[in-house]
Enzyme design. Structure first.
Site, short mmCIF file in Angstrom:
data_model
loop_
_atom_site.label_atom_id
_atom_site.label_comp_id
_atom_site.label_asym_id
_atom_site.label_seq_id
_atom_site.Cartn_x
_atom_site.Cartn_y
_atom_site.Cartn_z
N HIS A 189 0.83 -1.20 0.00
CA HIS A 189 0.00 0.00 0.00
C HIS A 189 0.87 1.26 0.00
O HIS A 189 1.26 1.73 1.06
CB HIS A 189 -0.91 -0.01 1.23
CG HIS A 189 -1.81 -1.21 1.31
ND1 HIS A 189 -3.16 -1.16 1.06
CD2 HIS A 189 -1.54 -2.51 1.58
CE1 HIS A 189 -3.69 -2.36 1.19
NE2 HIS A 189 -2.73 -3.20 1.52
N HIS A 223 -4.02 3.04 -3.45
CA HIS A 223 -4.27 2.55 -2.09
C HIS A 223 -3.58 1.23 -1.82
O HIS A 223 -2.76 1.15 -0.89
CB HIS A 223 -5.78 2.42 -1.85
CG HIS A 223 -6.13 2.16 -0.43
ND1 HIS A 223 -5.75 1.02 0.25
CD2 HIS A 223 -6.83 2.89 0.47
CE1 HIS A 223 -6.19 1.08 1.49
NE2 HIS A 223 -6.84 2.20 1.65
N GLU A 271 -17.37 -4.89 24.36
CA GLU A 271 -16.51 -6.06 24.47
C GLU A 271 -15.31 -5.97 23.53
O GLU A 271 -14.20 -6.37 23.88
CB GLU A 271 -17.30 -7.34 24.15
CG GLU A 271 -18.46 -7.63 25.08
CD GLU A 271 -19.73 -6.92 24.67
OE1 GLU A 271 -19.73 -6.20 23.64
OE2 GLU A 271 -20.75 -7.06 25.38
N HIS A 277 -27.97 -16.08 24.47
CA HIS A 277 -26.95 -15.94 25.51
C HIS A 277 -26.28 -17.26 25.85
O HIS A 277 -25.43 -17.31 26.75
CB HIS A 277 -27.58 -15.33 26.77
CG HIS A 277 -27.86 -13.86 26.65
ND1 HIS A 277 -28.60 -13.33 25.62
CD2 HIS A 277 -27.48 -12.80 27.42
CE1 HIS A 277 -28.68 -12.01 25.76
NE2 HIS A 277 -28.00 -11.67 26.84
#
Lengths: 665, 665
Positions: A28, A262, A411, A473
């Protein structure tokens, strides 16, 4: 310094990046070319570090969150005097080189963290800033500061699109981490084309909403960049974002400001055209003009001097605060305080029944005073994961010496922040959530494993036996999914004693992360688990209860299923069947044992083996073999009290005994 | 309607929620109590739906993103007249009930999507709004609108902390999805306590930065809520967020505004005290006052009438646009247009070598015209994942009939948005990224599997053979990790023909998601793969090339390793060894075959089996057995050209043949 010489230096970065990518035939180039000005200003005028000693504790941290622009980092490290010879830049992306496609944690050569998966570096830097704030609050004294550096990063559009960067930015703003100074490469180009395709939010307004201090500069105006960094340094209450408006592929006549620069080499011809455009007069690729190198290499002496001054400060500190200094040095070496294991509790059957998450909470609180840099928290589930260190306060803006982190329902950021804290050094970081939400933090867990960082995960509510909360869950595939990650040790203890042993293994493990997988529901505590951890959990699997003679059958179980297996064993014993019960808290630890040990636990001649685990069966056939059987759950769960689920799905001693008998037929 | 009656209705919701949680002895009463006012206003004054026919296509969608407050949804569904008897509320969280702990997709009873894992509902609703905008743009006519409903959601602090909500919000703002109206339950309490602990960002400013229209109201002032929803409906250019300042556990004298009311029953006594506080005069739990029920049940007639009107509109449409109407009805039934498979290309060896990602791109573009609602995109990797539908334009604010979605670097939101699109109906949604980044979208993939939604994932760059990008981008554990997910079919085709067959399997599969795992690098195309897909890929594993007699050895491989196995077979054949090569693109499809078929592919008597796959070995022992062997990669990758890696790690015909010979010894 003349503007002309500055320009030569910046173009040296650009041409090295172009040449490196071109030679590798992949990579890149656009980002290094676009951010060369900003990076040059940061690295030559601000970054306080010591190329001769990359792990000087009070160095500024630099994170290249936009890891795909790795040639920017390698160019800088080489130019500024780290142990990264030009030859390494020439072998960019080649086997055995120090210059992989994306930066990999390698502090010896100046790479602070692995980046490439977008957003990770951004959040990891937040973890470094937390680590610094905590250690500064804990160890700095009114008269002497040991930790007072900055955390810099370069991040990209991609980083800021990733949710993990939002989570981490929101938390960093809340915590007022003023040492953070991030440069945002606002080049308006991503792989698919213009950011107008998908990314039109008002980034400065968004970061202000998070509580950040935001400035905008022309990313090719070195004076503006210089001034903005100075202002950011003075801002101590808020993290800083400097939006640098840049041109990707700067200087390339045909590819600047396009996605074409890029993620692919410019091409030989375009490299030549670009060098002409940049007034680069050197024919040979990888040329580093002597006068440019001299500018960069001033960092070597400056770094030595900076560290020498700090060393003096530390000597002063050592005299005034010998205990703290000794502790710091031990921590820095990664040593745990002697005798800390004495604080580890053991449990007797009378202490039960006890959920392993609760046992874990008891262990944590028992050892907290012995391990002063044990620090962690939960993604808004502290009461459920039992991870609060009582009496140690919260880590907050006003109380940075607190040892309880409040990650919020974030999380993923938690995972990446833990990585930053571990990389920083001196800390024993842990993070907790429900096991099912390990999915949310998985990219960060992978990086911890890849970087071999000693992060500890406390994943509670570890099976369908959470019951009423239902399938959203209830972990089913998660044991298999985390076992799949190389270098992650997963431990699912069967009772409170195995939990204490698991914490010991986790804390002593320095070469990678460890996951503790713990129950919501209460479990009996076994007499047999009181044995030395080295003969039990540390082995990964061991004979918990044996038959008097050669067993006709082996029951293998983990976690909460061990007690079910023991119950089944009793029923089978009544029928005169010789059963061995193997507790197998950790596959990875077991695989690391000798073949001899493995065969002693699972003798090849005993082919009647039944594995019991409340999760998918994936992987168990290796241990039970074609004549064995598995009692697992290859389907999603259901919402109901867990004892009902156990009956429905046959996770009872009776059902296990029945299946075992079938196996023996 | 008198304010008093309104209040009675709202308190009916509150008391049902309290009673349900209390009876179940677990659950989350605080959120339903706090949001009862807002939900009541929304459901009785605005929501356009038909309780008697929950799948009426032009119904307003309602998503309870804060899924833990499920009793709010169940109470509303029951009260308003869906097929959800009061008995079901009494058996909240019990085995076999329709009222699991967190809402599970169950359209027959009014549940639009599974929620609970925070942030998912928020992003799923964005997918529904995209689906609507696309179908409206594609099927609505200047004179007649088939799709013109709203997408409502209730979301919580937790939802807005999760990164996936940031990603989805940013994209929704970019796309100007004006039909979105989200109510944010700003109660300032999460499980650990006050949101001051960790969540102090300026939410309204943040959403304005994303391009949303934001209002703030007192969440207990029904007039304010009413007015805000009206304003939001009039805002057609931007998604709307209505920040509702509420009191969690509203009415509870001792637990209102505390985390204690968040995730646990109030307790019998507090339930009584709360009912007193609310002036609730009914002694019996689960009481629904007749006059309140009458108010709610007006929705039944209103719903029938609304649908009747729409049915009339559709009849009109049918007459004027019979083709479009027929297509819509077929799509709604989930039928694929007849003859679409004729467009599937087949490939000959001369078409190769070809990367399976490129073959996939060719397949996609070949079938695009036959499948007018095949719509998808990539997380900023369209050129690399070969997922652009050429000539079908971008889905953008100004061009909502475009079929190429530009997700940005937002894998997680992409996953959840795909779920919303699939749930919406009528669409064939797909999403693409590099396989290693399947980790970023894993929570959404899990939900697709759990909800049995036909989402297609295009995961390219599927192994270490991506080469130079290095370990951060090299999937190692990912095949095992996605195979672990129940009800996800994972297909890793060996060449272009298997890729075409894989697309067919994926598109015809209606009962769950399918992942196509595709190479970056070119692969040869085999003569043998041209066979009917039903005998090959659809079987999961099949004999690609056999020995003339009984094989002495079976080589089992997937994806790019199949050609290596074929090469090894040739080498072994030279030594006179009878080798069978099994191509095994999908474990899940193979497991679904008869024992007979399985034994025909992997005869039990042939125990010399060697599996070859560039990923962790987890799970392979089931197929190779204890006398077999695996050539896998149980460690992270490295940055180098892939052919170098193949040599280094022994993924060559020579190395495989050598290992096979060892196995035969």
């Amino acid at each position: 310094m003349s503007a002309e010489l500055d320009q030569l230096c910046v173009n040296t970065i650009r041409t090295l990046a172009m040449d490196g990518v071109q030679k590798a035939k992949s990579g890149h180039p656009g980002m290094p070319m676009g951010m060369a000005d900003a990076a040059y200003v940061l690295w030559t005028r601000f970054l306080k570090h010591n190329p001769a000693n990359p792990d000087w504790p009070n160095r500024d941290r630099f994170v290249l969150s936009a890891g795909h622009g790795s040639m920017l980092l390698y160019s800088l490290l080489h130019l500024i005097g780290y142990d990264l010879p030009l030859e390494e830049l020439k072998s960019f992306r080649q086997w055995g080189s120090l210059t992989p496609g994306h930066p990999e944690y390698d502090l010896a050569h100046g790479v602070e963290t692995t980046t490439g998966p977008l957003g990770q570096g951004f959040a990891t830097g937040v973890g470094m800033a937390i680590a610094q704030a905590f250690l500064a609050a804990t160890f700095n004294k009114p008269d002497v500061a040991i930790f007072d550096h900055f955390v810099y990063a370069i991040c990209s559009d991609g980083d800021l699109m990733e949710g993990v960067s939002h989570e981490a930015a929101s938390l960093a703003g809340h915590l007022g981490l003023g040492k953070i100074i991030y440069l945002y490469d606002d080049n308006e180009i991503s792989i698919e084309g213009s950011t107008d395709l998908t990314f039109t939010e008002d980034v400065p307004a968004r970061f202000r909403a998070y509580g950040w201090h935001v400035q905008e500069v022309d990313g090719h105006d070195r004076d503006q960049i210089d001034a903005a960094i100075r202002v950011a340094q003075l801002e101590t209450e808020r993290p800083s974002l400097i939006v640098c408006h840049t041109h990707i592929g700067y200087g390339s006549p045909n590819k600047q400001d396009t996605a074409a620069s890029h993620g692919a080499p410019l091409g030989e011809e375009e490299v030549q055209l670009t060098k002409e455009e940049l007034d680069w007069s050197y024919k040979r690729p990888f040329t580093v003009p002597k006068q440019a190198l001299e500018v960069f290499r001033q960092a070597v002496d400056a770094g030595k001097q900076a560290q020498a001054e700090w060393d003096k400060t530390f000597e002063q500190y050592e005299k005034a605060y010998p205990e703290e200094a000794a502790l710091l040095e031990a921590l820095w070496a990664g040593d745990l305080p002697e005798g800390w294991t004495d604080a580890l509790p053991t449990f007797t059957p009378d202490d039960g029944p006890l959920a392993t998450r609760k046992a874990s909470g008891a262990v944590l609180n028992a050892i907290a005073s012995k391990l002063p840099t044990l620090i962690g928290g939960s993604a808004d589930l502290a009461p459920s994961t039992n991870t609060l260190l009582k009496g140690y306060g919260d880590f907050q803006k006003e109380t940075p010496a607190g040892r309880n982190l409040r990650f919020g329902v974030r999380e993923h950021a938690m995972g990446s922040i833990l990585n930053g804290m571990a990389l920083y050094g001196g800390l024993l970081p842990y993070g907790a959530t429900f096991f099912v939400f390990s999915d949310y933090m998985r990219p960060a867990v992978r990086l911890a494993a890849l970087m071999e960082q000693p992060v500890i995960y406390v994943w509670t509510h570890d099976s369908v036996w959470i019951g009423e909360d239902g399938p959203t869950h209830q972990p089913i595939e998660h044991l298999a999914a985390v076992r799949a990650i190389p270098n992650l040790v997963v431990i699912r203890p069967a009772d409170a004693n195995e939990t204490a042993a698991a914490w010991r293994v986790a804390l002593e493990r320095r070469e990678g992360p460890t996951a503790l997988v713990l129950t919501r529901q209460s479990l009996p505590i076994f007499v047999e688990t009181k044995r030395n951890y080295a003969d039990t959990v540390a082995r990964g699997a061991y004979v918990l209860v044996d038959s008097s003679g050669v067993p006709s059958l082996i029951l293998i179980a983990t976690g909460s299923e061990v007690s079910v297996a023991l119950g089944a064993r009793d029923l089978l014993a009544e029928k005169g069947i010789a059963v061995r019960v193997v507790s197998m808290p950790s596959w990875e630890l077991f695989e690391a044992q000798s073949d001899e040990y493995k065969a002693s636990v699972l003798p090849p001649q005993v082919t009647a083996r039944l594995a019991i685990e409340a999760g998918v069966s994936l992987g168990w056939h290796k241990y039970v073999g074609p004549e064995g059987d598995v009692m697992c759950l290859d389907h999603f769960g259901a919402s109901a009290p867990y004892k009902v689920l156990m009956e429905e799905w046959g996770f009872t001693p009776e059902a296990v005994a029945k299946r075992a008998l079938k196996l023996l037929e």
